[in-house]
Design a protein around this motif. Structure first.
Motif: not given
Length: 283
Positions: A261-275
């Motif tokens: 089963q896939e998880t949606d636990a990380f859906d709200a996590v933004p992409a890593a910032p530059a650097g």
């Protein structure tokens, strides 16, 4: 005259009287209207099989060739497309249980895609989780690899199955004031973690380097994962190019046949910032 009449009545094709009688018996055995084709007699091997002598040498050869072709097909399939793996430990409970045979999709990351947060992956931990080992007996290694490729033996001791928690550039912290794991400053509700386990009993605050993964088991109290290798070369981070594939299905036992089963636990996590420096965790 009588003698001449007897010769005239005899069937010239029958030969002797005994021969005529034999021909009639043969015809009666075939049944009315049937004719025997000399080719129907079959080979000596087929005759022996019909007589109960068992499979012939040619039958065994055909069986061996078909069996060998099937094994070769499965080996090629497992090498390039999909490989079964046997789960030997409790580190991924409740998602995966001891004795499960999972099917790993080896094409999941072959065409430009990379592992994402939440993916359950199988990877070679050489250089990150385990040290390089001197080569062993090549014949034994080949036999074991073949059995493992068919899901008949435990995977190599360098193969691990874990869940991706952080990808390149992510800041992964545990734990915040509420005891939660955070990624790039956002708390993650890890419903897949074994009931009763904390997100981590070991505090950490790391930034994942590019082309690396931070991985953890779902049964946190029973999993040796990235947390246990913080002081090792590589800091517990798994190189993306060491990932074998994504665990997509549980194939055995039959009662547990299902997709992972896939998880949606990380859906709200933004992409890593530059650097690669994520935000501080929310407290």
């Amino acid at each position: 005259m009588d003698t001449e009449a007897q010769h005239t009545e005899r069937d010239p094709s029958s030969g002797t009287e005994d021969g005529s009688r034999s021909a009639r018996v043969s015809e009666d055995a075939q049944g009315p209207g049937e004719t025997r084709d000399p080719g129907d007699a079959g080979t000596a091997e087929e005759t022996a099989e019909r007589a109960g002598a068992g499979p012939s040498a040619s039958t065994w050869r055909r069986t061996a060739l078909v069996g060998g072709a099937c094994v070769m097909f499965l080996l090629l399939l497992s090498h390039f497309v999909m490989q079964p793996f046997l789960i030997p430990s409790r580190s991924m409970e409740p998602t995966l249980q001891v004795g499960d045979r999972i099917l790993v999709n080896k094409l999941a990351y072959r065409f430009g895609s990379e592992p994402e947060r939440g993916d359950v992956v199988v990877f070679d931990g050489t250089g990150s989780f385990v040290r390089e080992q001197p080569p062993g007996d090549p014949v034994t290694g080949l036999l074991h690899d073949g059995a493992a490729a068919l899901g008949l033996a435990e995977p190599d001791e360098t193969d691990f199955v874990k869940r991706v928690v952080g990808v390149g550039g992510d800041r992964v912290v545990c734990c915040d004031a509420d005891g939660r794991l955070t990624v790039n400053g956002v708390p993650v509700q890890e419903w897949y973690v074994k009931l009763g386990d904390r997100p981590s009993s070991v505090p950490f605050d790391i930034v994942v380097p590019p082309d690396r993964l931070w991985v953890m088991g779902d049964h946190r109290s029973q999993s040796s994962d990235s947390r246990d290798h913080l002081g090792s070369p590589g800091g517990g981070m798994v190189p993306v190019d060491r990932v074998v594939g994504r665990a997509d299905w549980i194939a055995w036992p039959l009662g547990r046949w299902t997709t992972v089963q896939e998880t949606d636990a990380f859906d709200a996590v933004p992409a890593a910032p530059a650097g690669g420096h994520g935000a501080a965790p929310h407290g």
